[in-house]
Design a protein around this motif. Structure first.
Motif, PDB file in Angstrom:
ATOM      1  N   PHE A   1      44.754   2.592 -51.734  1.00  0.00           N
ATOM      2  CA  PHE A   1      44.079   3.377 -51.335  1.00  0.00           C
ATOM      3  C   PHE A   1      42.081   3.214 -51.152  1.00  0.00           C
ATOM      4  O   PHE A   1      41.602   2.958 -50.302  1.00  0.00           O
ATOM      5  CB  PHE A   1      43.769   4.693 -51.086  1.00  0.00           C
ATOM      6  CG  PHE A   1      42.808   5.759 -51.076  1.00  0.00           C
ATOM      7  CD1 PHE A   1      42.895   6.301 -49.689  1.00  0.00           C
ATOM      8  CD2 PHE A   1      41.983   6.389 -51.782  1.00  0.00           C
ATOM      9  CE1 PHE A   1      41.702   7.251 -49.085  1.00  0.00           C
ATOM     10  CE2 PHE A   1      40.896   7.429 -51.126  1.00  0.00           C
ATOM     11  CZ  PHE A   1      40.851   7.375 -50.240  1.00  0.00           C
ATOM     12  N   ILE A   2      41.955   2.594 -52.833  1.00  0.00           N
ATOM     13  CA  ILE A   2      41.039   1.787 -52.758  1.00  0.00           C
ATOM     14  C   ILE A   2      40.254   0.783 -52.194  1.00  0.00           C
ATOM     15  O   ILE A   2      38.956   0.852 -51.298  1.00  0.00           O
ATOM     16  CB  ILE A   2      40.592   1.886 -54.643  1.00  0.00           C
ATOM     17  CG1 ILE A   2      40.600   3.471 -54.949  1.00  0.00           C
ATOM     18  CG2 ILE A   2      39.613   0.959 -54.540  1.00  0.00           C
ATOM     19  CD1 ILE A   2      40.407   3.051 -56.502  1.00  0.00           C
ATOM     20  N   TYR A   3      41.697   0.188 -51.893  1.00  0.00           N
ATOM     21  CA  TYR A   3      41.549  -1.144 -51.261  1.00  0.00           C
ATOM     22  C   TYR A   3      41.289  -0.602 -49.326  1.00  0.00           C
ATOM     23  O   TYR A   3      40.034  -1.514 -48.514  1.00  0.00           O
ATOM     24  CB  TYR A   3      42.794  -1.926 -51.667  1.00  0.00           C
ATOM     25  CG  TYR A   3      42.850  -3.490 -50.151  1.00  0.00           C
ATOM     26  CD1 TYR A   3      42.442  -4.409 -51.035  1.00  0.00           C
ATOM     27  CD2 TYR A   3      43.487  -3.601 -48.952  1.00  0.00           C
ATOM     28  CE1 TYR A   3      42.122  -5.451 -50.169  1.00  0.00           C
ATOM     29  CE2 TYR A   3      43.380  -4.757 -48.134  1.00  0.00           C
ATOM     30  CZ  TYR A   3      42.701  -5.947 -49.032  1.00  0.00           C
ATOM     31  OH  TYR A   3      43.176  -6.694 -48.230  1.00  0.00           O
ATOM     32  N   LEU A   4      41.906   0.114 -49.873  1.00  0.00           N
ATOM     33  CA  LEU A   4      41.613   0.320 -48.030  1.00  0.00           C
ATOM     34  C   LEU A   4      40.457   0.805 -47.950  1.00  0.00           C
ATOM     35  O   LEU A   4      39.570   1.057 -46.766  1.00  0.00           O
ATOM     36  CB  LEU A   4      42.538   1.434 -47.146  1.00  0.00           C
ATOM     37  CG  LEU A   4      43.599   1.028 -47.262  1.00  0.00           C
ATOM     38  CD1 LEU A   4      44.479   2.468 -46.331  1.00  0.00           C
ATOM     39  CD2 LEU A   4      44.099  -0.023 -46.259  1.00  0.00           C
ATOM     40  N   LEU A   5      39.902   2.191 -48.214  1.00  0.00           N
ATOM     41  CA  LEU A   5      38.403   2.737 -48.429  1.00  0.00           C
ATOM     42  C   LEU A   5      37.422   1.623 -48.842  1.00  0.00           C
ATOM     43  O   LEU A   5      36.008   1.414 -47.442  1.00  0.00           O
ATOM     44  CB  LEU A   5      38.302   3.589 -48.657  1.00  0.00           C
ATOM     45  CG  LEU A   5      37.262   4.178 -49.901  1.00  0.00           C
ATOM     46  CD1 LEU A   5      36.933   5.361 -47.958  1.00  0.00           C
ATOM     47  CD2 LEU A   5      36.921   5.152 -51.066  1.00  0.00           C
ATOM     48  N   GLN A   6      38.177   0.627 -49.095  1.00  0.00           N
ATOM     49  CA  GLN A   6      36.334  -0.426 -49.379  1.00  0.00           C
ATOM     50  C   GLN A   6      36.842  -1.612 -48.333  1.00  0.00           C
ATOM     51  O   GLN A   6      35.360  -1.479 -47.571  1.00  0.00           O
ATOM     52  CB  GLN A   6      36.587  -1.415 -50.456  1.00  0.00           C
ATOM     53  CG  GLN A   6      36.604  -0.663 -51.920  1.00  0.00           C
ATOM     54  CD  GLN A   6      37.382  -2.479 -53.412  1.00  0.00           C
ATOM     55  OE1 GLN A   6      37.798  -2.565 -52.516  1.00  0.00           O
ATOM     56  NE2 GLN A   6      36.377  -1.562 -54.715  1.00  0.00           N
ATOM     57  N   ASP A   7      37.643  -1.749 -47.857  1.00  0.00           N
ATOM     58  CA  ASP A   7      37.565  -2.186 -46.284  1.00  0.00           C
ATOM     59  C   ASP A   7      37.031  -1.222 -45.123  1.00  0.00           C
ATOM     60  O   ASP A   7      36.317  -1.932 -44.155  1.00  0.00           O
ATOM     61  CB  ASP A   7      38.697  -2.800 -46.134  1.00  0.00           C
ATOM     62  CG  ASP A   7      38.953  -3.777 -44.453  1.00  0.00           C
ATOM     63  OD1 ASP A   7      38.709  -4.725 -44.370  1.00  0.00           O
ATOM     64  OD2 ASP A   7      39.813  -2.674 -43.658  1.00  0.00           O
ATOM     65  N   SER A   8      36.913  -0.247 -44.794  1.00  0.00           N
ATOM     66  CA  SER A   8      36.909   0.477 -44.020  1.00  0.00           C
ATOM     67  C   SER A   8      35.474   0.673 -44.244  1.00  0.00           C
ATOM     68  O   SER A   8      34.692   1.345 -43.523  1.00  0.00           O
ATOM     69  CB  SER A   8      37.098   2.137 -44.085  1.00  0.00           C
ATOM     70  OG  SER A   8      37.354   2.612 -44.841  1.00  0.00           O
TER      71      SER A   8
END
Length: 602
Positions: free
Chosen positions: A412-419
């Motif tokens: 989730f953190i990876y996705l959040l950082q990407d967005s």
């Protein structure tokens, strides 16, 4: 057919000048009418008075000649001689008298002949002294068989037949004078002198010197016509009776009336309107035509160069306007001539400068607007995804599955950082990175929907260095899980297939889930591809599709494909075709321009 400005201006100026000149001509003709009448009256009176003087002088000559004849001692002696001893003596006396008179008297051309009449009524005509032919004719046609003493003075005109000396009929007017003798203090008549006047010869001199009049008539003191140059005598008498002034204007012309002082003859001279027109129209028209011609020449000489200069400047301005209409704003105009042309040129140049400035500002505002609009689109997706992910984390925490919580939270953190990361080109992302995002997203959804679906990703290595709009795949995968797989009572399968085809990227998202009727799928596509005006819907599928459609519309305008094929029996296939975009293209164009030509360059 449209004419040029030079033709329009010149034609209007000439038309206006012609109208003004015609109006001036009409006004001048009315104004000059009274002057013309006055001039005609003066000239006519002058010529009529000259005719009167000529006739009076002629009459005076006739009166003098008659007096000379009456006082001639030889004529008086011949008339007083009662008898001659022999007829031959009388013949000799007559021949001597007639020859002496012919030799000694200078007779004018208008004097036709003369006749001496004795007390017994015997006439001695100078052209045939021994024949009583003239006197017989004279009694019959000149004095109507009356007494010569009663007709002392002028007779009416009459026609005398041809003679040996005059081989044509002659219109004569005779003057009768009584030769008297005083005896025993009493006046007695001893004979008459008849002087015959040739009217044609008498009036010829008058007409030769007076070409102005078209008709001349002479009436005696009793109103009888002595002479009429032309026309009907009865009509002339009616007109003569109606004239009361020396100068009168009628419907047909002008009449001038004069009376001789020595014989009380009335001389009536007529000047017709046609004669007036012939004598006055040509000079007047010639003057007006000359004025019009000179005016047009002045227009051509003085106004034409000005019009040529103005038309050249306007044509130059028209050419500049055509360039601006074609999209070329790097135009400036310099007009030479009057102050007005300079003002027009300065105004045009200021307008172009302001237009360029306005378009520059509008383009910058549009870019800013696009950037904000796209960021809002991203904001629409993020809360939706966060909501679903946090639900999964809560579920795992309740199950005390700490390792799974760590794994899920890391994804989730990876996705959040990407967005949410802010980079120079936040509108696009590497295709390979977007695929990794999908893999992290599938990891998260596997915890939420365990054993309910399988996932397969087919990625073409040729797409490694290409870019696609950020966050367009995740919402579609999410719709496939929630609306395609979850309603089933069996496990389902989802596949992401990305392949390069020429200069395009083909993306297929397929599931064998519940599917829908094609009519409903078409309605969803029709709804989601509207221009930036999202329609409210409570369905999450419509919300996700609408966000994707808005993003593709914003980035590519019309240069893309986005279709949904579905059937309840085999599931749903979403097909997206996008133009290839490399890193260099992304760096050169930060934001997309929604031009109507379909260009997708950022």
């Amino acid at each position: 057919m449209k004419h040029g400005i030079k033709y329009c201006i010149m034609s209007r100026i000439i038309a206006i000048m012609l109208v003004v000149l015609i109006a001036f001509t009409l006004i001048a003709s009315f104004a000059l009418q009274s002057i013309q009448n006055t001039n005609i009256e003066k000239r006519g009176l002058y010529d009529a008075q000259r005719n009167q003087l000529q006739i009076e002088n002629t009459l005076d000559e006739i009166y003098n000649l008659s007096s000379l004849f009456c006082l001639n001692p030889e004529i008086r002696s011949f008339l007083l001689t009662k008898e001659y001893r022999t007829p031959s003596q009388k013949t000799l006396a007559i021949n001597h008298l007639i020859n002496q008179l012919d030799e000694n008297l200078l007779l004018d051309q208008y004097i036709h002949s003369f006749c001496i009449v004795d007390k017994n009524g015997t006439g001695y005509w100078n052209q045939c002294p021994y024949d009583n032919y003239f006197l017989s004719w004279f009694y019959s046609y000149a004095v109507d068989e009356g007494s010569l003493e009663e007709y002392a003075g002028f007779t009416n005109d009459y026609v005398f037949p041809p003679t040996q000396q005059h081989r044509a009929e002659t219109q004569l007017l005779s003057h009768i004078s009584n030769v008297c003798e005083v005896r025993d203090s009493k006046l007695s008549t001893i004979g008459q002198i008849i002087i015959n006047l040739d009217l044609s010869a008498l009036m010829r001199d008058v007409f030769d010197q007076n070409s102005l009049f078209s008709q001349i008539g002479i009436l005696d003191e009793k109103g009888n016509i002595l002479y009429l140059s032309s026309g009907n005598q009865q009509e002339f008498l009616k007109i003569a009776d109606s004239l009361t002034l020396n100068f009168e204007k009628t419907k047909t012309g002008y009449y001038f009336v004069n009376t001789t002082s020595n014989s009380h003859w009335k001389i009536i001279s007529f000047l017709s309107d046609d004669q007036v027109t012939q004598t006055t129209e040509f000079p007047f028209l010639a003057v007006m035509i000359t004025v019009i011609f000179l005016t047009l020449c002045l227009i051509v000489i003085f106004i034409s160069p000005i019009l040529m200069n103005i038309s050249k400047q306007i044509i130059k301005l028209e050419h500049a306007i055509d360039l601006v209409a074609a999209g070329n704003l790097n135009v400036s105009v310099e007009l030479q001539g009057t102050r007005e042309l300079n003002n027009i040129a300065e105004g045009f140049n200021r307008m172009i400068a302001k237009t360029k400035q306005y378009m520059k500002e509008a383009l910058e505002n549009q870019k800013e607007k696009q950037k904000v609009s796209f960021e809002l689109l991203l904001a629409k997706i993020n809360p939706h995804f966060i909501y679903n992910t946090l639900n999964s984390v809560i579920y795992l925490a309740r199950q005390n599955r700490n390792q799974d919580v760590i794994k899920l939270t890391s994804a989730f953190i990876y996705l959040l950082q990407d967005s949410i990361h802010l980079e120079k080109n936040s509108l696009f992302e590497l295709t390979e990175t977007e695929v990794k995002v999908i893999e992290k997203y599938i990891t998260i959804q596997k915890y939420r929907y365990a054993d309910q679906f399988s996932f397969r990703c087919v990625f073409d290595p040729e797409l490694k260095d290409t870019y696609i709009p950020k966050n367009i795949l995740q919402p579609l995968i999410e719709n496939a899980i929630i609306h395609g797989i979850c309603p089933l009572e069996r496990p389902g399968h989802i596949e992401l297939n990305m392949k390069r085809e020429d200069h395009s990227i083909r993306i297929l998202i397929m599931d064998d889930g519940a599917g829908m009727e094609q009519k409903k799928a078409d309605q969803l596509i029709s709804c989601t591809q509207s221009e930036y005006a999202p329609k409210k819907s409570s369905k999450m599928r419509a919300l996700g599709l609408r966000n994707i459609a808005e993003k593709l519309q914003f980035v590519y305008h019309k240069n893309y494909e986005f279709t949904v094929t579905s059937d309840p029996s085999f599931g749903t296939v979403i097909r997206i075709v996008l133009p290839i975009r490399t890193k260099e293209m992304t760096q050169e164009n930060k934001f997309i321009s929604n031009d109507p030509s379909g260009s997708s360059a950022l």
